[in-house]
Design a protein around this motif. Structure first.
Motif, PDB file in Angstrom:
ATOM      1  N   ARG A   1     -13.893  17.332   3.524  1.00  0.00           N
ATOM      2  CA  ARG A   1     -14.367  18.277   4.536  1.00  0.00           C
ATOM      3  C   ARG A   1     -15.646  17.733   5.171  1.00  0.00           C
ATOM      4  N   GLY A   2     -16.447  17.073   4.364  1.00  0.00           N
ATOM      5  CA  GLY A   2     -17.684  16.461   4.835  1.00  0.00           C
ATOM      6  C   GLY A   2     -18.158  15.460   3.808  1.00  0.00           C
ATOM      7  N   LEU A   3     -19.211  14.721   4.118  1.00  0.00           N
ATOM      8  CA  LEU A   3     -19.734  13.736   3.183  1.00  0.00           C
ATOM      9  C   LEU A   3     -21.184  13.436   3.518  1.00  0.00           C
ATOM     10  N   SER A   4     -21.932  13.043   2.491  1.00  0.00           N
ATOM     11  CA  SER A   4     -23.316  12.644   2.694  1.00  0.00           C
ATOM     12  C   SER A   4     -23.717  11.703   1.571  1.00  0.00           C
ATOM     13  N   ARG A   5     -24.711  10.895   1.838  1.00  0.00           N
ATOM     14  CA  ARG A   5     -25.203   9.965   0.811  1.00  0.00           C
ATOM     15  C   ARG A   5     -25.726  10.729  -0.404  1.00  0.00           C
ATOM     16  N   GLU A   6     -26.374  11.860  -0.161  1.00  0.00           N
ATOM     17  CA  GLU A   6     -26.973  12.623  -1.253  1.00  0.00           C
ATOM     18  C   GLU A   6     -25.926  13.301  -2.134  1.00  0.00           C
ATOM     19  N   HIS A   7     -24.856  13.799  -1.529  1.00  0.00           N
ATOM     20  CA  HIS A   7     -23.879  14.594  -2.278  1.00  0.00           C
ATOM     21  C   HIS A   7     -22.513  13.924  -2.407  1.00  0.00           C
ATOM     22  N   GLY A   8     -22.307  12.813  -1.755  1.00  0.00           N
ATOM     23  CA  GLY A   8     -21.033  12.115  -1.854  1.00  0.00           C
ATOM     24  C   GLY A   8     -19.947  12.786  -1.041  1.00  0.00           C
TER      25      GLY A   8
ATOM     26  N   ALA B   1     -24.505   6.835  11.100  1.00  0.00           N
ATOM     27  CA  ALA B   1     -24.349   8.010  10.246  1.00  0.00           C
ATOM     28  C   ALA B   1     -23.805   7.645   8.865  1.00  0.00           C
ATOM     29  N   LEU B   2     -23.141   6.499   8.757  1.00  0.00           N
ATOM     30  CA  LEU B   2     -22.559   6.068   7.488  1.00  0.00           C
ATOM     31  C   LEU B   2     -23.365   4.957   6.827  1.00  0.00           C
TER      32      LEU B   2
ATOM     33  N   SER C   1     -14.176  12.854  12.969  1.00  0.00           N
ATOM     34  CA  SER C   1     -14.693  14.208  13.172  1.00  0.00           C
ATOM     35  C   SER C   1     -15.369  14.764  11.934  1.00  0.00           C
ATOM     36  N   LYS C   2     -15.106  14.163  10.765  1.00  0.00           N
ATOM     37  CA  LYS C   2     -15.700  14.670   9.530  1.00  0.00           C
ATOM     38  C   LYS C   2     -17.142  14.224   9.328  1.00  0.00           C
ATOM     39  N   VAL C   3     -17.580  13.227  10.060  1.00  0.00           N
ATOM     40  CA  VAL C   3     -18.939  12.709   9.897  1.00  0.00           C
ATOM     41  C   VAL C   3     -19.933  13.743  10.428  1.00  0.00           C
ATOM     42  N   GLY C   4     -20.871  14.149   9.586  1.00  0.00           N
ATOM     43  CA  GLY C   4     -21.854  15.143   9.973  1.00  0.00           C
ATOM     44  C   GLY C   4     -21.381  16.573   9.868  1.00  0.00           C
TER      45      GLY C   4
ATOM     46  N   VAL D   1     -14.887  24.342  14.964  1.00  0.00           N
ATOM     47  CA  VAL D   1     -16.169  23.744  15.368  1.00  0.00           C
ATOM     48  C   VAL D   1     -17.280  24.792  15.438  1.00  0.00           C
ATOM     49  N   ASP D   2     -16.992  25.919  16.084  1.00  0.00           N
ATOM     50  CA  ASP D   2     -18.046  26.888  16.380  1.00  0.00           C
ATOM     51  C   ASP D   2     -18.133  28.042  15.391  1.00  0.00           C
TER      52      ASP D   2
END
Length: 273
Positions: free
Chosen positions: A181-188, A246-247, A217-220, A25-26
């Motif tokens: 590992r992570g996700l976003s609308r812009e990058h999938g 967030a989704l 926990s992967k959101v954001g 996390v940190d």
């Protein structure tokens, strides 16, 4: 770091796992903070950090430790113990999508390992995977397992590297399931390392449908490399702890978002998929 609270009197192994969760996390821990948190001596904490550094799970620096290059995902066995209820619930929901006789892809994530457990015994199923633990689990259950070539990555028990058109040249896969590992609308869908990204990108490109399986926990969460753009994603499967706002961006571009109920979700401590 105080948000984690003080935890005294726990066993050495659990203390070291807590250290890795803090790093996840940190990105950095200090000896002084860990002494206060666990109620042990600085000598004990330094020994813990030395053990974890020998396992290439962190790098020691003056006064503490930081996340180690090459160990970004953490040890597979450690991640497998975390968030098990959420991951199992997500895997059960995803397994309902897979018919007998299908040809599918699974990546090396721990959530896909749980999915592999759900798929044992399926008839005439073909699974292409770079996850050695999932392959081992399925190999004695009547499922045909296909492993691409590559280099063994011990931290994730996976085969990584660019295996070219190994999958695509042999036909299409009906569906693929991937941790992130992570996700976003812009990058999938995204990963942190180039090696994992390369494999997942090849596998996803060979699938007619692409499903992301991840705990909340992967959101954001921060990630670097995209392996499947949003327009290629069929659906997201996560647990009910994920923030729907967030989704929402994914739903706006036509990606189905499923937040799966989890029994006793408040007891899970998942930080990795």
């Amino acid at each position: 770091m105080e948000r984690w609270g003080r935890v005294a009197g726990i066993a050495e192994h659990e203390r070291q796992q807590q250290v890795l969760r803090l790093l996840d996390v940190d990105g950095r821990v200090s000896v002084a903070d860990l002494v206060h948190r666990f109620g042990v001596t600085a000598v004990t904490i330094r020994k813990d950090l030395e053990v974890l550094e020998r396992r290439q799970l962190l790098a020691r620096v003056r006064g503490g430790a930081v996340s180690a290059d090459g160990a970004d995902e953490g040890a597979f066995e450690m991640r497998l113990r975390h968030g098990t209820q959420a991951k199992a619930a997500i895997a059960r929901a995803a397994a309902a999508l897979v018919p007998d006789g299908a040809a599918i892809a699974l990546d090396c994530s721990t959530t896909c390992y749980h999915l592999a457990q759900e798929l044992r015994g399926r008839r005439n199923l073909i699974v292409v995977t770079n996850g050695l633990r999932a392959a081992e689990l399925l190999s004695d259950s009547g499922v045909t397992v296909v492993l691409p070539g590559g280099t063994l990555r011990r931290s994730s028990w996976s085969v990584v590297g660019d295996f070219g058109d190994f999958v695509g040249s042999r036909g299409r896969l009906a569906m693929g399931f991937f941790g992130v590992r992570g996700l976003s609308r812009e990058h999938g869908l995204m990963e942190l390392t180039v090696e994992e990204t390369t494999v997942k990108r090849r596998l996803a490109a060979a699938c007619n449908e692409v499903y992301a399986l991840f705990d909340s926990s992967k959101v954001g969460r921060f990630a670097l490399h995209s392996f499947a753009p949003s327009q290629r994603i069929t659906a997201l499967y996560t647990d009910e702890g994920a923030d729907p706002d967030a989704l929402a961006g994914f739903a706006e571009v036509g990606v189905a978002v499923h937040r799966v109920p989890v029994a006793h979700a408040h007891t899970t401590t998942g930080t990795s998929a």
